[in-house]
Scaffold this motif. Structure first.
Motif, PDB file in Angstrom:
ATOM      1  N   LYS A 126       0.975  -1.016  -0.139  1.00 18.56           N
ATOM      2  CA  LYS A 126      -0.105   0.025  -0.079  1.00 18.56           C
ATOM      3  C   LYS A 126       0.828   1.258   0.176  1.00 18.56           C
ATOM      4  O   LYS A 126       2.031   1.234   0.876  1.00 18.56           O
ATOM      5  CB  LYS A 126      -0.777  -0.153   1.173  1.00 18.56           C
ATOM      6  N   SER A 127       0.792   2.149  -0.869  1.00 16.19           N
ATOM      7  CA  SER A 127       1.295   3.593  -1.082  1.00 16.19           C
ATOM      8  C   SER A 127       0.396   4.698  -0.743  1.00 16.19           C
ATOM      9  O   SER A 127      -0.543   4.768  -1.170  1.00 16.19           O
ATOM     10  CB  SER A 127       1.865   3.436  -2.210  1.00 16.19           C
ATOM     11  N   ILE A 128       1.211   5.609  -0.083  1.00 17.01           N
ATOM     12  CA  ILE A 128       0.521   7.152   0.197  1.00 17.01           C
ATOM     13  C   ILE A 128       1.216   8.186  -0.054  1.00 17.01           C
ATOM     14  O   ILE A 128       2.482   8.074   0.058  1.00 17.01           O
ATOM     15  CB  ILE A 128      -0.034   7.136   1.535  1.00 17.01           C
ATOM     16  N   ASP A 129       0.940   9.167  -0.933  1.00 19.41           N
ATOM     17  CA  ASP A 129       1.787  10.231  -1.082  1.00 19.41           C
ATOM     18  C   ASP A 129       1.906  11.199   0.206  1.00 19.41           C
ATOM     19  O   ASP A 129       0.958  11.409   0.777  1.00 19.41           O
ATOM     20  CB  ASP A 129       1.007  11.115  -2.216  1.00 19.41           C
ATOM     21  N   ILE A 130       3.291  11.398   0.215  1.00 16.71           N
ATOM     22  CA  ILE A 130       3.449  12.231   1.498  1.00 16.71           C
ATOM     23  C   ILE A 130       4.364  13.715   1.055  1.00 16.71           C
ATOM     24  O   ILE A 130       4.782  13.582  -0.010  1.00 16.71           O
ATOM     25  CB  ILE A 130       4.015  11.548   2.473  1.00 16.71           C
ATOM     26  N   LYS A 131       4.318  14.372   2.186  1.00 16.41           N
ATOM     27  CA  LYS A 131       5.364  15.503   1.730  1.00 16.41           C
ATOM     28  C   LYS A 131       6.209  15.486   2.949  1.00 16.41           C
ATOM     29  O   LYS A 131       6.179  15.078   4.070  1.00 16.41           O
ATOM     30  CB  LYS A 131       4.572  16.777   1.657  1.00 16.41           C
ATOM     31  N   ILE A 132       7.564  15.860   2.711  1.00 13.20           N
ATOM     32  CA  ILE A 132       8.555  16.116   3.700  1.00 13.20           C
ATOM     33  C   ILE A 132       8.979  17.520   3.735  1.00 13.20           C
ATOM     34  O   ILE A 132       9.205  17.947   2.416  1.00 13.20           O
ATOM     35  CB  ILE A 132       9.536  14.978   3.401  1.00 13.20           C
ATOM     36  N   ASP A 133       9.096  18.036   4.712  1.00 12.51           N
ATOM     37  CA  ASP A 133       9.643  19.355   5.099  1.00 12.51           C
ATOM     38  C   ASP A 133      10.698  19.448   6.215  1.00 12.51           C
ATOM     39  O   ASP A 133       9.922  19.301   7.258  1.00 12.51           O
ATOM     40  CB  ASP A 133       8.447  20.362   5.231  1.00 12.51           C
ATOM     41  N   ASN A 134      11.937  19.537   5.957  1.00 12.12           N
ATOM     42  CA  ASN A 134      12.800  19.676   7.004  1.00 12.12           C
ATOM     43  C   ASN A 134      13.497  20.937   7.197  1.00 12.12           C
ATOM     44  O   ASN A 134      14.425  21.177   7.921  1.00 12.12           O
ATOM     45  CB  ASN A 134      13.949  18.719   6.897  1.00 12.12           C
ATOM     46  N   THR A 135      12.882  22.036   6.324  1.00 11.52           N
ATOM     47  CA  THR A 135      13.490  23.515   6.181  1.00 11.52           C
ATOM     48  C   THR A 135      12.495  24.400   6.556  1.00 11.52           C
ATOM     49  O   THR A 135      11.398  24.396   6.252  1.00 11.52           O
ATOM     50  CB  THR A 135      14.058  23.756   4.679  1.00 11.52           C
ATOM     51  N   GLY A 136      13.090  25.349   7.554  1.00 14.01           N
ATOM     52  CA  GLY A 136      12.309  26.407   7.979  1.00 14.01           C
ATOM     53  C   GLY A 136      12.001  27.555   6.996  1.00 14.01           C
ATOM     54  O   GLY A 136      12.345  27.358   5.575  1.00 14.01           O
ATOM     55  N   PRO A 137      11.024  28.378   7.212  1.00 13.91           N
ATOM     56  CA  PRO A 137      10.522  29.281   5.977  1.00 13.91           C
ATOM     57  C   PRO A 137      11.956  30.335   5.835  1.00 13.91           C
ATOM     58  O   PRO A 137      12.976  30.183   6.346  1.00 13.91           O
ATOM     59  CB  PRO A 137       9.677  30.193   6.939  1.00 13.91           C
ATOM     60  N   ILE A 138      11.764  30.707   4.510  1.00 15.06           N
ATOM     61  CA  ILE A 138      12.603  31.648   3.920  1.00 15.06           C
ATOM     62  C   ILE A 138      12.149  33.139   3.780  1.00 15.06           C
ATOM     63  O   ILE A 138      11.276  33.261   3.079  1.00 15.06           O
ATOM     64  CB  ILE A 138      13.368  31.149   2.627  1.00 15.06           C
ATOM     65  N   LEU A 139      13.039  34.130   4.303  1.00 14.24           N
ATOM     66  CA  LEU A 139      12.685  35.439   3.910  1.00 14.24           C
ATOM     67  C   LEU A 139      13.657  35.895   2.741  1.00 14.24           C
ATOM     68  O   LEU A 139      14.669  35.683   2.450  1.00 14.24           O
ATOM     69  CB  LEU A 139      13.246  36.418   5.129  1.00 14.24           C
ATOM     70  N   ASP A 140      13.066  36.436   1.915  1.00 14.51           N
ATOM     71  CA  ASP A 140      13.366  37.062   0.498  1.00 14.51           C
ATOM     72  C   ASP A 140      14.055  38.254   0.860  1.00 14.51           C
ATOM     73  O   ASP A 140      13.376  39.228   1.240  1.00 14.51           O
ATOM     74  CB  ASP A 140      12.155  37.319  -0.490  1.00 14.51           C
TER      75      ASP A 140
END
Length: 625
Positions: A126-140
């Motif tokens: 069984k497979s499920i799409d996930i998201k991975i986020d290891n980085t904080g927000p970025i200021l332009d």
């Protein structure tokens, strides 16, 4: 032949041995599609409860994952994959929750796969799409200019903060250790700096956290720069509502329009700004004050040769007496004799002799009770000023007849002034003030006035009622004026000095007296009078452009088209000022009468229409000398 057979036996033995070795060092799985993958339940445990792991959820390394098999199967192993990478492997089915090491993968979209096996065969997957986020927000960093300009409002910054995967949870902004602003979620990031606290070089530090609880920190250096040229501080009741309108215009030294504001009739601070980023403390500018009376009379004052280093940040107007209601009346004079002067004048009232009557007006109420309910009346023989009588009465507007018995000679002082270097007959007026407040806002009573003093051998006589603690005088001989605190000196030497001026091409050309600190020039046309005040050493003064829509179009066109007459020009020397800067900082900036900080003022004038000087208002007050 036997040798060949022996070689083949050895070769097959070697091949068979190596095959057995590969079998023992890797698990060979055989995919099976016979079991519905829905028997695999992947759950997320949060706050003690379990829920199905949803598609496209952001998976955290701290998330507790559990696996449940909904059918009774002979399962020997459970494998956990992210994409094609095996990240966990359990004997049978894990009975406890576990974490998935998502920190080892790049941010973005991934696939979580759970495989259950029996020996080497995959029973279900069984497979499920996930998201991975290891980085904080970025200021332009490009969203914040290195220099932040402001004027009427506090400095405003619009930082661009983004987080492509999880989204933003919070943004905290610091200057030094001080938290100055905090935003949550998808707020519009508008950062307002209190410029009273943070002007000049500043370091902004951003602490940014996303929904996945990743935190990042970035800093940016800025310079907070004011485009304010000057504040104009108005008190309450500076103008009369529905009667007076007061405008202020900021222009560059060439008269080009920069900014303008109209006073609201209430206590306020008007800010005048420039868009010139190169405007410095020594950049010259002009201020034009327009007093508009019932859209009919325009008294305009233009101050040139100003700089921020001279004026500072603010001009503060003091309360001034404004007449709110006025009565007119006539007083019979049954005692009047020819050859006598009878006159009554002061702030808010003026009566003159007409056909055996004293006729005029008297102001009955003032803003902030700054006026007086009294009027001073002088009566003297113009051929013998020692024959002087006076009265100081309440509410003259209620009097219909004056009698000689109403006057007194008490406290009358007879004096004289010697005029040297001139055979011209002097003009003299003396004012008295009831108290310090009236003295400070030029709210006085005229205790003596004579346009042509009597005397002989250049010794001229005058009399006055010595009933006030504070007096000022104004004396004119020829093209020379002397004004100051107290009474005229016993002797005056008239200097042999001259000024000249002309008006052409929207420019005043002026030649004043060397060493005199202040120059003045008047242009006029019918109901418009423009008084220019400038550095006495200046030779050319430009007329500022009036912007459209500020006042009526006919007056705007009259001024901008140069339809003005050159009336008079004046050079002024102050006993206690040594520069135009001294005058501006002590008179205009504080709106004090000149005599508060300089006891004597001398003037040399030229008038294109008269041998006399036309009276000049002591801006911003309504008294004139």
């Amino acid at each position: 032949m036997k040798a060949l057979h022996k070689f083949l036996v050895i070769l097959l033995s070697i091949i068979g041995f190596n095959s057995c070795s590969n079998e023992e060092n890797s698990i060979k799985t055989v995919e099976s599609q016979n079991i519905d993958p829905s028997i695999i339940s992947i759950q997320l445990i949060e706050n003690g409860s379990s829920n199905d792991l949803q598609q496209n959820r952001i998976l955290l390394s701290t998330d507790n994952i559990s696996i449940t098999i909904l059918e009774n199967l002979d399962i020997s192993r459970t494998d956990v994959f992210i994409d094609d990478n095996l990240v966990e492997s359990f004997d049978e089915v894990p009975t406890d929750s576990f974490n998935i090491p998502v920190q080892d993968f790049e941010d973005g979209n991934h696939e979580l796969t759970i495989k259950i096996l029996s020996n080497t065969s995959v029973l279900a997957s069984k497979s499920i799409d996930i998201k991975i986020d290891n980085t904080g927000p970025i200021l332009d960093l490009n969203s914040i200019a290195s220099t932040i300009y402001y004027c009427r409002e506090n400095a405003v910054i619009y930082p661009s903060v983004s987080d492509e995967i999880a989204g933003i949870s919070s943004v905290k902004v610091y200057i030094g250790p001080t938290l100055i602003s905090e935003f949550n979620g998808n707020d519009n990031f508008v950062l307002e700096l209190d410029t009273q606290l943070y002007e000049g070089a500043q370091e902004l530090s951003f602490e940014m956290t996303d929904i996945a609880n990743n935190t990042s920190n970035q800093s940016v250096s800025i310079d907070v720069v004011s485009l304010l040229v000057v504040n104009i501080d108005f008190p309450d009741n500076f103008t009369r509502p529905n009667i007076d309108t007061f405008h202020v215009i900021l222009s560059d030294e060439n008269g080009n329009y920069l900014d303008s504001e109209t006073h609201s009739d209430f206590s306020e601070v008007i800010k005048l700004c420039t868009e010139d980023l190169n405007f410095t403390d020594n950049t010259k500018y002009k201020l034009t004050f327009i007093e508009e009376f019932e859209n009919a009379i325009y008294n305009i004052y233009v101050y040139s040769d100003l700089t921020k280093s001279i004026v500072g940040n603010s001009i503060t107007f003091q309360p001034r007496p404004n007449a709110l209601s006025v009565d007119t009346n006539v007083m019979d004079l049954p005692f009047y004799q020819n050859g006598y002067m009878i006159k009554s004048a002061g702030r808010g009232y003026n009566y003159v002799y007409i056909n055996d009557e004293l006729s005029g007006h008297f102001s009955t109420s003032y803003n902030d009770n700054l006026g007086s309910n009294k009027a001073f009346i002088q009566y003297y023989n113009t051929n013998d000023n020692s024959d002087y009588q006076w009265m100081f009465v309440d509410n003259p507007n209620l009097i219909s007849v004056l009698n000689i018995s109403d006057f007194t000679t008490s406290n009358v002082v007879n004096s004289s002034v010697q005029i040297n270097n001139s055979n011209d007959t002097p003009f003299l007026s003396i004012y008295g003030f009831e108290d310090t407040v009236s003295y400070n806002d030029i709210n006085g009573h005229q205790v003596f006035w004579d346009a042509s003093l009597s005397g002989s051998n250049n010794l001229y006589n005058y009399s006055y009622a010595d009933i006030f603690n504070d007096n000022i005088y104004s004396l004119r001989v020829g093209n020379y004026c002397k004004e100051g605190v107290g009474l005229p000196p016993s002797s005056i030497s008239v200097p042999n000095l001259n000024v000249s001026f002309n008006y052409t091409g929207n420019t005043i050309n002026f030649n004043g007296v060397s060493g005199y600190e202040v120059g003045r020039a008047r242009l006029a046309n019918q109901n418009v009078k423009i008084e220019f005040i400038f550095d006495g050493n200046s030779n050319q003064i430009t007329v500022p452009t009036i912007p459209d829509g500020l006042i009526t179009s006919d007056i705007t066109e009259l001024i901008n088209n140069g339809n003005l007459d050159a009336v008079q020009a004046v050079s002024e020397d102050y006993s206690d000022f040594y520069s135009y800067s001294d005058y501006i900082s002590n008179v205009l900036v504080t709106s004090n009468p000149f005599y508060i900080t300089s006891s004597v003022r001398e003037r040399i004038f030229i008038n294109n229409n008269s041998n006399s000087i036309f009276p000049i208002f002591e801006f911003p007050y309504f008294e004139r000398f």
